[in-house]
Design a protein around this motif. Structure first.
Motif, PDB file in Angstrom:
ATOM      1  N   ARG A 160       0.831  -1.215   0.000  1.00 39.11           N
ATOM      2  CA  ARG A 160       0.000   0.000   0.000  1.00 39.11           C
ATOM      3  C   ARG A 160       0.858   1.256   0.000  1.00 39.11           C
ATOM      4  O   ARG A 160       0.511   2.260  -0.629  1.00 39.11           O
ATOM      5  CB  ARG A 160      -0.926  -0.008   1.212  1.00 39.11           C
ATOM      6  N   LEU A 241      -0.898   8.618  -7.171  1.00 43.46           N
ATOM      7  CA  LEU A 241      -2.329   8.774  -6.935  1.00 43.46           C
ATOM      8  C   LEU A 241      -3.044   7.769  -7.818  1.00 43.46           C
ATOM      9  O   LEU A 241      -3.014   7.880  -9.037  1.00 43.46           O
ATOM     10  CB  LEU A 241      -2.791  10.195  -7.269  1.00 43.46           C
ATOM     11  N   ASP A 242      -3.662   6.765  -7.187  1.00 42.92           N
ATOM     12  CA  ASP A 242      -4.280   5.665  -7.939  1.00 42.92           C
ATOM     13  C   ASP A 242      -3.283   5.060  -8.924  1.00 42.92           C
ATOM     14  O   ASP A 242      -3.622   4.721 -10.061  1.00 42.92           O
ATOM     15  CB  ASP A 242      -5.537   6.148  -8.671  1.00 42.92           C
ATOM     16  N   GLU A 244      -0.692   6.409 -10.437  1.00 44.93           N
ATOM     17  CA  GLU A 244      -0.053   7.294 -11.398  1.00 44.93           C
ATOM     18  C   GLU A 244       0.627   8.470 -10.705  1.00 44.93           C
ATOM     19  O   GLU A 244       0.130   8.952  -9.679  1.00 44.93           O
ATOM     20  CB  GLU A 244      -1.081   7.818 -12.408  1.00 44.93           C
ATOM     21  N   THR A 260      -3.929  15.702  -9.599  1.00 45.26           N
ATOM     22  CA  THR A 260      -3.789  14.590 -10.526  1.00 45.26           C
ATOM     23  C   THR A 260      -3.266  15.145 -11.846  1.00 45.26           C
ATOM     24  O   THR A 260      -3.618  16.263 -12.248  1.00 45.26           O
ATOM     25  CB  THR A 260      -5.123  13.867 -10.757  1.00 45.26           C
ATOM     26  N   ILE A 283      -9.084   8.153  -3.200  1.00 43.54           N
ATOM     27  CA  ILE A 283      -7.837   8.055  -3.965  1.00 43.54           C
ATOM     28  C   ILE A 283      -6.830   7.201  -3.214  1.00 43.54           C
ATOM     29  O   ILE A 283      -6.574   7.409  -2.027  1.00 43.54           O
ATOM     30  CB  ILE A 283      -7.242   9.461  -4.238  1.00 43.54           C
ATOM     31  N   GLU A 284      -6.247   6.237  -3.893  1.00 42.56           N
ATOM     32  CA  GLU A 284      -5.211   5.392  -3.307  1.00 42.56           C
ATOM     33  C   GLU A 284      -3.879   6.113  -3.394  1.00 42.56           C
ATOM     34  O   GLU A 284      -3.429   6.479  -4.488  1.00 42.56           O
ATOM     35  CB  GLU A 284      -5.148   4.049  -4.036  1.00 42.56           C
TER      36      GLU A 284
END
Length: 288
Positions: A160, A241-242, A244, A260, A283-284
């Protein structure tokens, strides 16, 4: 020499290390100092005469103290979310702001934000093992798991924190380095360099929450955006971010907004500033 005095001297020799461990687990300078002080109180009350590796023993003690503090913090957050009349729980530092900034820089504000999204047990296992090389056999009793389960906790946390590997890892890291260079140029006021990194038709879009935070308004074109960013971005850091490359802005481990990015070739063609809490939560985040 008096045993307690000797113990105090030996403890002081380890204080810097213990503070570093506690800060990475807790993300707050004042809470880290509280954890180290509690560790001293526990050490002073314990019989340490048979402890061969005092540094290792103290590290596990401070880890257990920090885990209790993380769980207590999580419980307070959940109680706050369940009460409409309760204000959100905010960590307030009692340290000097410059000291806090130095501590944050030593870890990285992006890393602190990502660590804050882990469960208490994941965060402890990852920090102790990956950052301080504490064996899983020593971490397992703290998180009340088997060594094998503790290893899986750290592995899940690592995935993660670092993000999923992709088939185009090389391209992704090239774009990540481009974001690093872009932010450095913005901070240093290198206007011409900014222009070369932006697509001539770049778009900049801001949600309402980001606008209220001072992220500016929508604009188009490399010239206008470079003028807007020139000499700024002091609090901005690169992150995934997700999956990218993008940018996050945080203050003392608290996420404020993200940017982003979409690339056209080697240039940034689209930037979206997002500060809406619901969108941020979805958002991951990761740090490669």
């Amino acid at each position: 020499m008096d045993e307690k005095k000797l113990l105090a001297e030996r403890f002081e020799a380890h204080r810097g290390h213990l503070l570093a461990v506690a800060y990475r687990i807790l993300g707050s300078g004042s809470e880290a100092e509280d954890a180290v002080q509690e560790t001293w109180l526990k050490a002073a009350r314990a019989d340490t005469s048979a402890v061969e590796n005092l540094g290792g023993w103290l590290t596990t003690v401070v880890g257990r103290v920090c885990l209790d503090m993380l769980r207590s913090r999580k419980s307070r957050r959940e109680e706050a979310l369940g009460s409409e009349d309760t204000a959100p729980v905010v960590r307030v530092s009692r340290r000097d702001p410059e000291e806090e900034a130095l501590l944050e820089d030593s870890v990285g504000s992006a890393m602190l934000v990502v660590l804050d999204r882990l469960s208490p047990a994941e965060r402890l296992a990852f920090v102790l093992h990956d950052m301080f090389a504490v064996p899983f056999n020593d971490i397992a009793p703290i998180v009340e798991r088997t060594p094998e389960t503790t290893q899986r906790l750290a592995s899940r946390a690592r995935q993660r924190v670092r993000g999923e590997s992709t088939a185009h890892e090389g391209d992704r890291m090239r774009r990540y380095r481009a974001v690093e260079a872009f932010l450095q140029a913005a901070r240093d006021g290198e206007f011409e360099a900014l222009l070369t990194m932006l697509d001539p038709g770049v778009t900049y879009r801001v949600d309402e929450a980001a606008r209220l935070l001072g992220a500016g308004s929508d604009m188009d074109g490399a010239q206008a955006l470079a003028e807007r960013l020139n000499g700024r971005a002091q609090m901005a850091r690169p992150a995934l971010l997700d999956g990218e490359p993008g940018v996050l802005v945080a203050l003392r481990g608290r996420l404020l907004l993200v940017l982003t990015l979409r690339f056209e070739g080697d240039r940034i063609a689209e930037i979206n500033a997002i500060a809406d809490e619901t969108r941020l939560a979805a958002i991951e985040l990761a740090v490669p």
